[in-house]
Design a protein around this motif. Sequence first.
Motif, PDB file in Angstrom:
ATOM      1  N   GLN A   1       0.835  -1.177   0.000  1.00  0.00           N
ATOM      2  CA  GLN A   1       0.000   0.000   0.000  1.00  0.00           C
ATOM      3  C   GLN A   1       0.884   1.246   0.000  1.00  0.00           C
ATOM      4  N   VAL A   2       0.550   2.186  -0.843  1.00  0.00           N
ATOM      5  CA  VAL A   2       1.308   3.429  -0.935  1.00  0.00           C
ATOM      6  C   VAL A   2       0.528   4.527  -0.230  1.00  0.00           C
ATOM      7  N   GLN A   3       1.207   5.242   0.644  1.00  0.00           N
ATOM      8  CA  GLN A   3       0.588   6.376   1.331  1.00  0.00           C
ATOM      9  C   GLN A   3       1.382   7.640   1.055  1.00  0.00           C
ATOM     10  N   LEU A   4       0.661   8.733   0.870  1.00  0.00           N
ATOM     11  CA  LEU A   4       1.269  10.023   0.581  1.00  0.00           C
ATOM     12  C   LEU A   4       0.821  11.014   1.652  1.00  0.00           C
ATOM     13  N   ILE A   5       1.771  11.703   2.234  1.00  0.00           N
ATOM     14  CA  ILE A   5       1.460  12.678   3.275  1.00  0.00           C
ATOM     15  C   ILE A   5       2.117  14.001   2.922  1.00  0.00           C
ATOM     16  N   GLU A   6       1.272  15.023   2.695  1.00  0.00           N
ATOM     17  CA  GLU A   6       1.778  16.355   2.374  1.00  0.00           C
ATOM     18  C   GLU A   6       2.012  17.164   3.646  1.00  0.00           C
ATOM     19  N   SER A   7       2.932  18.112   3.555  1.00  0.00           N
ATOM     20  CA  SER A   7       3.185  19.040   4.653  1.00  0.00           C
ATOM     21  C   SER A   7       3.750  20.319   4.072  1.00  0.00           C
ATOM     22  N   ALA A  23       5.745  13.127   1.499  1.00  0.00           N
ATOM     23  CA  ALA A  23       6.473  11.917   1.872  1.00  0.00           C
ATOM     24  C   ALA A  23       5.670  10.698   1.446  1.00  0.00           C
ATOM     25  N   VAL A  24       6.337   9.761   0.799  1.00  0.00           N
ATOM     26  CA  VAL A  24       5.667   8.597   0.231  1.00  0.00           C
ATOM     27  C   VAL A  24       6.177   7.328   0.896  1.00  0.00           C
ATOM     28  N   SER A  25       5.271   6.532   1.403  1.00  0.00           N
ATOM     29  CA  SER A  25       5.645   5.245   1.980  1.00  0.00           C
ATOM     30  C   SER A  25       5.506   4.164   0.914  1.00  0.00           C
ATOM     31  N   GLY A  26       6.170   3.042   1.136  1.00  0.00           N
ATOM     32  CA  GLY A  26       6.088   1.957   0.171  1.00  0.00           C
ATOM     33  C   GLY A  26       7.366   1.848  -0.633  1.00  0.00           C
ATOM     34  N   ARG A  27       7.460   0.773  -1.370  1.00  0.00           N
ATOM     35  CA  ARG A  27       8.678   0.504  -2.137  1.00  0.00           C
ATOM     36  C   ARG A  27       8.600   1.095  -3.538  1.00  0.00           C
ATOM     37  N   LYS A  76      15.020   9.855  -0.129  1.00  0.00           N
ATOM     38  CA  LYS A  76      14.150  10.182   0.999  1.00  0.00           C
ATOM     39  C   LYS A  76      12.679   9.891   0.703  1.00  0.00           C
ATOM     40  N   ASN A  77      12.388   9.337  -0.470  1.00  0.00           N
ATOM     41  CA  ASN A  77      10.998   9.056  -0.851  1.00  0.00           C
ATOM     42  C   ASN A  77      10.112  10.300  -0.700  1.00  0.00           C
ATOM     43  N   THR A  78      10.618  11.417  -1.164  1.00  0.00           N
ATOM     44  CA  THR A  78       9.917  12.683  -0.964  1.00  0.00           C
ATOM     45  C   THR A  78       9.934  13.509  -2.254  1.00  0.00           C
ATOM     46  N   VAL A  79       8.824  14.154  -2.512  1.00  0.00           N
ATOM     47  CA  VAL A  79       8.726  15.102  -3.628  1.00  0.00           C
ATOM     48  C   VAL A  79       8.413  16.475  -3.043  1.00  0.00           C
ATOM     49  N   TYR A  80       8.929  17.506  -3.696  1.00  0.00           N
ATOM     50  CA  TYR A  80       8.799  18.869  -3.188  1.00  0.00           C
ATOM     51  C   TYR A  80       8.138  19.771  -4.222  1.00  0.00           C
ATOM     52  N   LEU A  81       7.528  20.834  -3.719  1.00  0.00           N
ATOM     53  CA  LEU A  81       7.031  21.896  -4.583  1.00  0.00           C
ATOM     54  C   LEU A  81       7.458  23.218  -3.956  1.00  0.00           C
ATOM     55  N   GLN A  82       8.457  23.846  -4.553  1.00  0.00           N
ATOM     56  CA  GLN A  82       8.912  25.156  -4.102  1.00  0.00           C
ATOM     57  C   GLN A  82       8.058  26.215  -4.778  1.00  0.00           C
ATOM     58  N   MET A  83       7.407  27.029  -3.982  1.00  0.00           N
ATOM     59  CA  MET A  83       6.488  28.035  -4.516  1.00  0.00           C
ATOM     60  C   MET A  83       6.992  29.419  -4.135  1.00  0.00           C
ATOM     61  N   ASN A  84       7.321  30.202  -5.130  1.00  0.00           N
ATOM     62  CA  ASN A  84       7.801  31.566  -4.929  1.00  0.00           C
ATOM     63  C   ASN A  84       6.831  32.564  -5.561  1.00  0.00           C
TER      64      ASN A  84
END
Length: 125
Positions: A1-7, A23-27, A76-84
């Motif tokens: 199961q894949v879980q995605l948690i935004e912050s 942050a994304v869990s799972g392989r 780090k299993n993480t995707v980012y969105l830099q907003m300026n």
Amino acid sequence: QVQLIESGGGLVQAGGSLRLSCAVSGRSFSSYAMGWFRQAPGKEREFVAAVSGSGGVTYSADSVRGRFTVSRDNAKNTVYLQMNSLKAEDTAVYLCAAAWRPTVLAVTPRPYDYWGQGTQVTVSS
């Protein structure tokens, strides 16, 4: 199961910046293309930006190009969105999504397999 948690959402003045994380869990994280969408009250979900599994290909909507940057860290299993240079019209709930081994970077919600719950971004003018 894949879980995605935004912050990283919050309240910011127009012209300010925020960096969202997902942050994304799972392989097999690098096998997923990742997308960012946003949804304002009473409006349809709108594509913001996407990044390929390797991080080598990105695409952004016209409305944010030059202001927002999508990136990922596969270690780090993480995707980012830099907003300026945020504007009042950027106010929305921002959601990240994952698409398993897509042939192209999708700009519509349907091809994405997994979704996070979203994080609120409010830009005051």
